[in-house]
Structure formats: C-alpha cells, structure tokens
Design an enzyme around this catalytic site. Sequence first.
Site, PDB file in Angstrom:
ATOM      1  N   ALA A  67       0.797  14.580 -22.560  1.00  0.00           N
ATOM      2  CA  ALA A  67       0.456  13.187 -22.970  1.00  0.00           C
ATOM      3  C   ALA A  67       1.352  12.605 -24.112  1.00  0.00           C
ATOM      4  O   ALA A  67       1.521  11.519 -24.170  1.00  0.00           O
ATOM      5  CB  ALA A  67      -1.228  13.271 -23.341  1.00  0.00           C
ATOM      6  N   LYS A  79      -0.764   7.284 -23.465  1.00  0.00           N
ATOM      7  CA  LYS A  79      -0.036   7.700 -24.817  1.00  0.00           C
ATOM      8  C   LYS A  79       1.022   7.057 -24.892  1.00  0.00           C
ATOM      9  O   LYS A  79       1.758   6.174 -25.236  1.00  0.00           O
ATOM     10  CB  LYS A  79      -0.445   9.107 -25.202  1.00  0.00           C
ATOM     11  CG  LYS A  79      -1.847   9.499 -25.079  1.00  0.00           C
ATOM     12  CD  LYS A  79      -2.660   9.799 -24.190  1.00  0.00           C
ATOM     13  CE  LYS A  79      -4.061  10.293 -24.486  1.00  0.00           C
ATOM     14  NZ  LYS A  79      -4.818  10.256 -23.223  1.00  0.00           N
ATOM     15  N   PHE A 111      -6.991  20.343 -24.286  1.00  0.00           N
ATOM     16  CA  PHE A 111      -7.915  19.030 -24.577  1.00  0.00           C
ATOM     17  C   PHE A 111      -9.168  19.105 -23.861  1.00  0.00           C
ATOM     18  O   PHE A 111      -9.227  19.848 -22.925  1.00  0.00           O
ATOM     19  CB  PHE A 111      -7.081  17.780 -24.203  1.00  0.00           C
ATOM     20  CG  PHE A 111      -7.596  16.673 -24.441  1.00  0.00           C
ATOM     21  CD1 PHE A 111      -7.831  16.241 -25.804  1.00  0.00           C
ATOM     22  CD2 PHE A 111      -8.089  15.712 -23.585  1.00  0.00           C
ATOM     23  CE1 PHE A 111      -8.720  15.038 -26.157  1.00  0.00           C
ATOM     24  CE2 PHE A 111      -9.041  14.569 -23.870  1.00  0.00           C
ATOM     25  CZ  PHE A 111      -8.993  14.294 -24.984  1.00  0.00           C
ATOM     26  N   ASP A 112     -10.039  18.191 -24.190  1.00  0.00           N
ATOM     27  CA  ASP A 112     -11.552  18.357 -23.690  1.00  0.00           C
ATOM     28  C   ASP A 112     -11.530  18.190 -22.180  1.00  0.00           C
ATOM     29  O   ASP A 112     -12.400  18.787 -21.489  1.00  0.00           O
ATOM     30  CB  ASP A 112     -12.520  17.712 -24.346  1.00  0.00           C
ATOM     31  CG  ASP A 112     -12.148  16.209 -24.411  1.00  0.00           C
ATOM     32  OD1 ASP A 112     -10.931  15.671 -24.590  1.00  0.00           O
ATOM     33  OD2 ASP A 112     -12.974  15.224 -24.738  1.00  0.00           O
ATOM     34  N   HIS A 164     -19.665  14.600 -26.095  1.00  0.00           N
ATOM     35  CA  HIS A 164     -19.492  13.690 -27.227  1.00  0.00           C
ATOM     36  C   HIS A 164     -19.041  12.375 -26.829  1.00  0.00           C
ATOM     37  O   HIS A 164     -19.719  11.337 -27.544  1.00  0.00           O
ATOM     38  CB  HIS A 164     -18.165  13.998 -28.060  1.00  0.00           C
ATOM     39  CG  HIS A 164     -17.008  14.227 -27.297  1.00  0.00           C
ATOM     40  ND1 HIS A 164     -16.460  14.956 -26.284  1.00  0.00           N
ATOM     41  CD2 HIS A 164     -15.812  13.145 -27.431  1.00  0.00           C
ATOM     42  CE1 HIS A 164     -15.477  14.633 -25.623  1.00  0.00           C
ATOM     43  NE2 HIS A 164     -14.637  13.599 -26.381  1.00  0.00           N
ATOM     44  N   ASP A 195       0.946  19.955 -20.379  1.00  0.00           N
ATOM     45  CA  ASP A 195      -0.105  18.619 -20.689  1.00  0.00           C
ATOM     46  C   ASP A 195       0.866  17.953 -21.548  1.00  0.00           C
ATOM     47  O   ASP A 195       0.818  18.012 -22.904  1.00  0.00           O
ATOM     48  CB  ASP A 195      -1.539  19.201 -21.212  1.00  0.00           C
ATOM     49  CG  ASP A 195      -2.308  17.863 -21.577  1.00  0.00           C
ATOM     50  OD1 ASP A 195      -1.620  16.737 -21.382  1.00  0.00           O
ATOM     51  OD2 ASP A 195      -3.561  18.094 -21.880  1.00  0.00           O
ATOM     52  N   TYR A 206       0.624  -1.211  -0.086  1.00  0.00           N
ATOM     53  CA  TYR A 206       0.090  -0.017  -0.082  1.00  0.00           C
ATOM     54  C   TYR A 206       0.872   1.499   0.007  1.00  0.00           C
ATOM     55  O   TYR A 206       0.456   2.175  -0.777  1.00  0.00           O
ATOM     56  CB  TYR A 206      -0.841   0.222   1.270  1.00  0.00           C
ATOM     57  CG  TYR A 206      -1.911   1.158   1.265  1.00  0.00           C
ATOM     58  CD1 TYR A 206      -3.329   0.746   0.789  1.00  0.00           C
ATOM     59  CD2 TYR A 206      -1.800   2.344   1.593  1.00  0.00           C
ATOM     60  CE1 TYR A 206      -4.116   1.831   0.650  1.00  0.00           C
ATOM     61  CE2 TYR A 206      -2.738   3.241   1.463  1.00  0.00           C
ATOM     62  CZ  TYR A 206      -3.883   3.226   0.963  1.00  0.00           C
ATOM     63  OH  TYR A 206      -4.879   3.988   1.036  1.00  0.00           O
TER      64      TYR A 206
HETATM   65  N1  F0G Z   1      -4.451  15.636 -22.443  1.00  0.00           N
HETATM   66  C1  F0G Z   1      -4.231  15.326 -23.810  1.00  0.00           C
HETATM   67  C2  F0G Z   1      -3.752  16.095 -24.885  1.00  0.00           C
HETATM   68  C3  F0G Z   1      -5.117  14.125 -24.363  1.00  0.00           C
HETATM   69  O1  F0G Z   1      -5.085  13.756 -25.433  1.00  0.00           O
HETATM   70  C4  F0G Z   1      -5.668  13.537 -23.314  1.00  0.00           C
HETATM   71  C5  F0G Z   1      -6.643  12.190 -23.535  1.00  0.00           C
HETATM   72  C6  F0G Z   1      -5.725  13.880 -21.884  1.00  0.00           C
HETATM   73  C7  F0G Z   1      -5.227  15.040 -21.703  1.00  0.00           C
HETATM   74  C8  F0G Z   1      -6.356  13.011 -20.850  1.00  0.00           C
HETATM   75  O2  F0G Z   1      -5.743  11.884 -20.541  1.00  0.00           O
HETATM   76  O3  F0G Z   1      -7.536   9.974 -21.221  1.00  0.00           O
HETATM   77  O4  F0G Z   1      -5.519   9.711 -19.518  1.00  0.00           O
HETATM   78  O5  F0G Z   1      -7.435  11.080 -18.716  1.00  0.00           O
HETATM   79  N2  F0G Z   1      -6.831  11.812 -24.827  1.00  0.00           N
HETATM   80  C9  F0G Z   1      -7.448  10.834 -25.363  1.00  0.00           C
HETATM   81  C10 F0G Z   1      -7.842  10.943 -26.720  1.00  0.00           C
HETATM   82  C11 F0G Z   1      -8.607  10.326 -24.536  1.00  0.00           C
HETATM   83  O6  F0G Z   1      -8.095  10.185 -27.373  1.00  0.00           O
HETATM   84  O7  F0G Z   1      -7.076  11.827 -27.310  1.00  0.00           O
HETATM   85  P1  F0G Z   1      -6.671  10.721 -20.233  1.00  0.00           P
END
Ligand code: F0G
Length: 457
Positions: free
Chosen positions: A216, A257, A124-125, A449, A214, A72
């Site tokens: 990813a 990613k 990102f969304d 979406h 960010d 843990y």
């Molecule tokens: N930032 C970026 C640039 C992303 O593309 C994503 C996720 C996230 C943050 C969030 O990360 O999914 O681990 O919580 N993108 C995916 C996509 C879902 O399909 O582009 P997460």
Amino acid sequence: MELPYAEPYRIKMVEPIRLSTREEREKWIKEAKYNTFSLRSEQVFIDLLTDSGTGAMSDRQWAAMMLGDESYAGSSSYFNLKKSIKDITGFDYFLPTHQGRAAENVLFSVLIKAGDRVPGNSHFDTTKGHIEYRKAIAVDCTIDEAKDTQLEIPFKGNLSPEKLEKELAENHDKIPFIIVTLTNNTAGGQPVSMENIKEVRKIADKYKKPVVFDSARFAENAYFIKIREKGYENKTIKEICKEMFSYADAMTMSSKKDAIVNIGGFIATRHEGWIKQAATFNIMYEGFVTYGGMSGRDMNALAVGLDEGTEYDTLHARVGQVAYLGKKLDEYEIPYQRPAGGHAIFVDALKVLTNLPKEEFPAQTLVVELYLEAGIRTCEIGYLLADRDPVTRENRFGGLDLCRLAISRRTYTNNHMDVIAAALKNVFDRRNDIKRGMKIVKEAPIMRHFTVELERL
Ligand code: F0G
C-alpha cells in the site's frame, strides 16, 4: 539560507470545509455512537480518518481519466496500467482489483488454506481478516522495538529475523508465504529497511517459501530507504522500488494510498501460474481479468498515479508534511510513535490518558475528544482494531493503543497541520480531567472497529 521545502504543485480546484460548533459535534458524535466511521463527512472539519482514497489527483491524472477505454475486455487502459506496473515493480503479470483487500481476497483464495500460518510484520486488519476468515493464523514477527513508542530508530517497521526464523523452523509445513507490509501501517507508518527485506528473502529461500509484499505505501517506504539507509542516497525512488520488489514473489496493492487514486488495487507477480489460478477468483469476485472491478478511466488514472507517486519531489513534500506535524507535537511534548511515520502520526494514547484502564479504550477516547475539540476526525489503531482473539474471544490488549492522524496526499496545507497540533495540545492540557473512557455496546465478530457502537462511561 537553505530554502524550506514547498509542495511541487499549485492548487487549481478547492473543496470548501466548515468548522462546526462544539454543541453540534456533541450531538453528532453521540448519534454516531462514538464511532468516527459513522460520522457524515459534512460533520468533519479536517478529515484524518485515513489517507486511503482521499488524496488529490493531479491534472495529468484527470486528463488520463478522459482517455479511459471502457471496453469490457482488452482495453487500452488495462495495457497502460500493465506497463506502468511493470516499469515500477518489474512484475510481468497482474490482475486489477477494486481495492487492496480485494487483492488480498483473490490472492489468498489461491494461497491460504485452513490451519495455515502466515508470518509477517503487523498485518493490516483486512489482511489479518482475510487470513483469519480462512481459519489460518497471522503470526506477528515485528521487532519488539516497535512497541516502544519513544524509541527513535530508523526502520521500526522491520520484521525480527529471529522471530521469523523460529516460526519457519517450527511450522514450515504450515506456512504458504511470508508477508511484508511496506510501510508497516499498524506499527505507525514505519518503514522496513532494504537490509531487512533482503534478510527476509534469505530466510524465505532457506525454507523455500515465497514472499508477498502488502505494498500500500511502498513508495513512502522507498523514500525512507533513500534518506535513511546507507548506500541508497544517490539512487532514485524508482530504482529503490525496483530493488525492493526484486526480493518479492508477488504483491497486493491498495492503489488508494501511494498511487494517489480514489479507488483501485491490484495483484502483481512474477509467477504466471499464480496469476492463472487467481484469475478464476478474480472473475468470480471482481470482474474480468482486464478490469477486475475498475473502470477504464480509473485504471488510466492509476497508471499515471504510480508514476507520480514514485517521484522524489512528491514524496519529499508528503512525508515532509507529516514530519512538520510531528515537530509541532514535539514542541507541545505530546507523545507519539517516534519517529513520525510516512502517512500519519500515531499519538500514544496510553501515555496521554494515563488515568484510563485499557478496558476503557484510551485511544478511542482520545479520538472522540479530538473530534469534540475541533471537528478533527481520526481513527483508533489500538484495542478496538485489534479485535478479539479468534480462539479465546478475549480482547487483545497486548499491543499499542494509538490515535492515528492520517494525512491525505496533496490535500491539506501546513495551516491545517497547525490547527491539528493546537487542538491536540488543548486536549493534552486537559488530559487529567478526562477520567472515564468508552464501553462497547455492539460489535461485529471480525473487523469490529468499522461498525462498533460505543457509550461514554
Ligand atoms: N494493507 C495496508 C497496509 C493498508 O493500510 C490497507 C488499507 C490495506 C492493505 C487494504 O487496502 O483499503 O484498499 O482495501 N488501509 C486503509 C487505512 C483503509 O486507513 O489504513 P484497501
């Protein structure tokens, strides 16, 4: 003769996939309310919905999983990951989270309050969602060139220094930090140059603001810097990553990613104070500070994935495969966001389905057509994803309307790329017969979406 590129791996386990009939797909997509997120994976032949968590782990990663320490607190897996993050990013402090949006949730709980403004490049969304949920505003400072899909420039993900400077000059008291998304997913998987990162840092320093990445797809970003930016040709990807992160105060990471794991994320930073504050939120939302929603085995796989994902050969094959698909589409004259992105090709639906008004969601229509054509699942990065304006509640029709073909890492072969290109060509050839688009029947107030229900007009 120069040898063509080949993947720096061979395949030792396979997962069967099956092509369905058009009749089956007609039925399934209708049942899914024309939303590809609602399809079952068995109903899909080639899955391009996302490159997130869908990559193939290596034998080294699977071996590391067997050595996972599930204690843990204070597990060896946590310390393996801590070392790997320090080696790649230079950051001393980190918190594991279960994925990228969880990292956003935890860090933004510390940094953002109602009324704030967070400038960045095409948030990102989930990032936008976590900002707007806190009654703050995501201010898009992406360069205008990113909106012209046919313009071919090397760093289309960049922030506009002019827009950023103006935002900081006018609203500096409301700005907790600047966010830089590497690569810029929403603008088409487009990279940000080192020069631009340095410029952002300079503006941030002038106004005494921190910079958060960010991250990813930071490794793909580093790859583009290596092959496109003067002065970086002879640097290793890992050296470029180190330099990139040297200009940031902190990062949020979706490990699904570029770190090539199926689940995971983290926050890393040079500020001990931020991590101490974030730790409380991490414990509440994610888990204790040494696992944060991840199992020991997953942290171990991530530690290895970060290392493999920042190797030149891995990236050369990966980005090369996306470019290969782009070249095929060039042959067929199918318009997409140029140049090809790091993780995906983004087909410009407004240039394909020219008969359809924006109100009928052209990109989503293309997503449905491509699924019907060949069982290829993609997603819309366009007007559905853009959501409604939080104040006026109007649809945001200002940006691009794209159908994203996201390529998972180490998962499909170039034969699959050929099938994708041929299927798109077939849809493209009958584009003028597609006269009606889609209508929303049901939608969530935010990030609609994922769950939206649609009807064919
Ligand atoms: N930032 C970026 C640039 C992303 O593309 C994503 C996720 C996230 C943050 C969030 O990360 O999914 O681990 O919580 N993108 C995916 C996509 C879902 O399909 O582009 P997460």
